[in-house]
Scaffold this motif. Sequence first.
Motif, short mmCIF file in Angstrom:
data_model
loop_
_atom_site.label_atom_id
_atom_site.label_comp_id
_atom_site.label_asym_id
_atom_site.label_seq_id
_atom_site.Cartn_x
_atom_site.Cartn_y
_atom_site.Cartn_z
N SER A 233 12.87 33.08 37.94
CA SER A 233 12.67 34.40 38.54
C SER A 233 13.72 35.37 37.98
O SER A 233 14.56 35.00 37.15
N GLY A 234 13.69 36.59 38.46
CA GLY A 234 14.60 37.62 37.97
C GLY A 234 16.07 37.26 38.10
O GLY A 234 16.88 37.52 37.21
N THR A 235 16.41 36.61 39.21
CA THR A 235 17.81 36.26 39.44
C THR A 235 18.34 35.32 38.35
O THR A 235 19.50 35.41 37.96
N PHE A 236 17.47 34.43 37.86
CA PHE A 236 17.88 33.53 36.77
C PHE A 236 18.26 34.36 35.53
O PHE A 236 19.20 34.04 34.82
N GLY A 237 17.50 35.42 35.29
CA GLY A 237 17.78 36.30 34.16
C GLY A 237 19.10 37.02 34.33
O GLY A 237 19.85 37.21 33.37
N ILE A 238 19.38 37.43 35.56
CA ILE A 238 20.65 38.13 35.82
C ILE A 238 21.82 37.17 35.62
O ILE A 238 22.79 37.48 34.92
N GLU A 239 21.70 36.00 36.22
CA GLU A 239 22.79 35.02 36.10
C GLU A 239 23.01 34.62 34.63
O GLU A 239 24.14 34.49 34.16
N ALA B 55 21.24 44.97 48.64
CA ALA B 55 21.37 43.51 48.56
C ALA B 55 21.40 43.00 47.13
O ALA B 55 22.06 42.00 46.83
N TYR B 56 20.67 43.67 46.23
CA TYR B 56 20.63 43.18 44.84
C TYR B 56 21.95 43.42 44.13
O TYR B 56 22.38 42.58 43.33
N GLY B 57 22.60 44.53 44.42
CA GLY B 57 23.95 44.77 43.89
C GLY B 57 24.92 43.72 44.41
O GLY B 57 25.73 43.16 43.66
N LYS B 58 24.80 43.42 45.70
CA LYS B 58 25.69 42.41 46.30
C LYS B 58 25.44 41.03 45.68
O LYS B 58 26.36 40.24 45.50
N ARG B 59 24.17 40.75 45.36
CA ARG B 59 23.86 39.47 44.73
C ARG B 59 24.54 39.35 43.37
O ARG B 59 24.99 38.26 42.98
N ILE B 60 24.64 40.45 42.65
CA ILE B 60 25.31 40.44 41.35
C ILE B 60 26.79 40.08 41.53
O ILE B 60 27.35 39.27 40.77
N VAL C 81 25.05 47.83 37.30
CA VAL C 81 24.41 48.63 38.35
C VAL C 81 22.92 48.32 38.39
O VAL C 81 22.32 47.90 37.40
N VAL C 82 22.31 48.52 39.57
CA VAL C 82 20.87 48.32 39.76
C VAL C 82 20.17 49.67 39.59
O VAL C 82 20.58 50.66 40.21
N HIS C 83 19.14 49.71 38.77
CA HIS C 83 18.44 50.98 38.50
C HIS C 83 17.72 51.47 39.76
O HIS C 83 18.00 52.55 40.26
N CYS C 84 16.79 50.67 40.25
CA CYS C 84 16.13 50.99 41.52
C CYS C 84 16.50 49.88 42.50
O CYS C 84 16.17 48.73 42.26
N GLU C 85 17.24 50.22 43.56
CA GLU C 85 17.63 49.20 44.55
C GLU C 85 16.45 48.91 45.45
O GLU C 85 16.07 49.72 46.30
N THR C 86 15.85 47.76 45.23
CA THR C 86 14.63 47.39 45.92
C THR C 86 14.86 47.16 47.42
O THR C 86 13.92 47.16 48.21
N THR C 87 16.13 46.99 47.80
CA THR C 87 16.47 46.84 49.22
C THR C 87 15.91 48.00 50.04
O THR C 87 15.31 47.81 51.08
N ILE D 266 22.43 46.72 33.13
CA ILE D 266 21.56 47.27 34.17
C ILE D 266 20.61 46.21 34.69
O ILE D 266 19.93 45.53 33.92
N ASP D 267 20.57 46.09 36.02
CA ASP D 267 19.50 45.31 36.66
C ASP D 267 18.32 46.28 36.80
O ASP D 267 18.27 47.09 37.72
N GLY D 268 17.42 46.20 35.83
CA GLY D 268 16.27 47.09 35.82
C GLY D 268 15.02 46.40 36.34
O GLY D 268 13.90 46.81 36.04
N MET D 269 15.24 45.36 37.15
CA MET D 269 14.15 44.48 37.57
C MET D 269 12.96 45.24 38.12
O MET D 269 11.83 45.02 37.69
N SER D 270 13.21 46.12 39.08
CA SER D 270 12.09 46.78 39.77
C SER D 270 11.81 48.17 39.19
O SER D 270 11.12 48.96 39.81
N ALA D 271 12.34 48.47 38.02
CA ALA D 271 12.13 49.80 37.43
C ALA D 271 11.51 49.71 36.04
O ALA D 271 10.70 50.55 35.66
C1 LIG Z 1 13.20 41.43 42.37
C2 LIG Z 1 14.58 41.84 42.02
C3 LIG Z 1 15.51 40.93 41.51
C4 LIG Z 1 15.20 39.47 41.27
O1 LIG Z 1 14.67 38.80 42.34
P1 LIG Z 1 13.95 37.38 42.13
O2 LIG Z 1 13.49 37.06 43.51
O3 LIG Z 1 14.94 36.44 41.61
O4 LIG Z 1 12.84 37.61 41.16
C5 LIG Z 1 16.74 41.40 41.14
N1 LIG Z 1 17.06 42.68 41.28
C6 LIG Z 1 16.20 43.59 41.78
C7 LIG Z 1 16.63 45.02 41.88
C8 LIG Z 1 14.93 43.20 42.17
O5 LIG Z 1 14.06 44.11 42.65
#
Ligand SMILES: *Cc1c(COP(=O)(O)O)cnc(C)c1O
Length: 377
Positions: free
Chosen positions: A66-72, A92-97, A139-145, A168-173
């Motif tokens: 999943s995306g988190t694997f890519g970030i790590e 939450a996604y910034g905090k996860r980083i 930094v997260v581009h769009c904070e999905t939180t 950049i965590d551009g996951m959701s952008a």
């Molecule tokens: C979805 C998302 C992730 C990754 O989440 P996974 O559940 O591991 O796919 C990371 N950052 C952002 C901003 C997200 O929206």
Amino acid sequence: MNDRGNDKYLLTPGPLTTSLATKQAMLRDWGSRDSEFIAITRRIRERLLAIAGVEDSHAAVPVQGSGTFGIEATLGTLIAPGQRTLVLTNGAYGKRIVSILERIGRKVSALDWREDEQVDPVALETALRNDFAIDYVVVVHCETTSGILNDMAAIGRITKAHERRLIIDGMSAFGAIPIDVGRVPFDALIASSNKCLEGVPGMAFALIRKQLLELAEGNAHSLSLDLYEQWRGLEANGQWRFTPPTHVLAAFDQALKEHQAEGGVAARHRRYCANRDILVAGMRELGFETLLADAVQAPIIVTFLMPTHRRFDFARFYDELSERGFVIYPGKLTVVASFRIGCIGALGATEMQAALAAVKATLTAMDIDTLAPPAAT
Ligand SMILES: *Cc1c(COP(=O)(O)O)cnc(C)c1O
């Protein structure tokens, strides 16, 4: 876009509703070392670079998971032990980083904002001016939180002016919100198959500046998440080092063709903005309130405040919407009770209108006319 079969519409930030052709692309088996599959991988890597306009400067490195694997994987590969990272967080996604960096033993500090506030570029400027030991800004581009958009142009300009590296965590952008490497000179951008590019889940990727990747040998904390080795392997023979999610790649290849056919990032941005505008206007008409001000609301996912109406029951609201064919998302905010509705996926105006009709019918079933507080007398 009425080709979902019998599936529910996923008004969620991934996995999300995919097109029928994307699902059908998975109905075959591929040998992971076969030339046909190698060609799929190559096409995807080239297409991802083209979407970002970084064909010359960057390399696209995919990784299973999943995306988190890519970030790590990206953080562990690029940031050497001993280097320092500043994370800008407003969710939450910034905090996860931050958690990932702590877990893999990298030096990290953070600047934090509330979940309904953008990251403030002025504070970044001050931090970089006062601390020469910071190597990386993340930094997260769009904070999905919350669904808030961060000001990437300002963050990019400041990070570059201070000669630091930007991840950049551009996951959701990525794929739906334009990012111009000229204005936002990122060293790495991470995203996944199952968000705005409308593929199925199972693969993440990073677009990494080649100069930086070349220096990254031996950094990674993990064998399987080493993107330097992954890149070397792909460049050498086009193959993944370990079993790739073949069906996910085949679906992603189709999803990327559809992205291009639709008109790329600009067209997808327009469709998602239209989805968001229909959703927000319709929900406000029913008396729901958004968490964010319109000016900072990305066209990805919208956070609504939990109504205080005494007959509004969220568990029932969720279940009845699901029965009517629409899956929404619980809130992730720490500060207020909320829920979220996504605007991304293979959905257009017709589906957003149908979702609103389902919300209205659900409220009626709960004996609620409007959620709006009574007008002052
Ligand atoms: C979805 C998302 C992730 C990754 O989440 P996974 O559940 O591991 O796919 C990371 N950052 C952002 C901003 C997200 O929206």
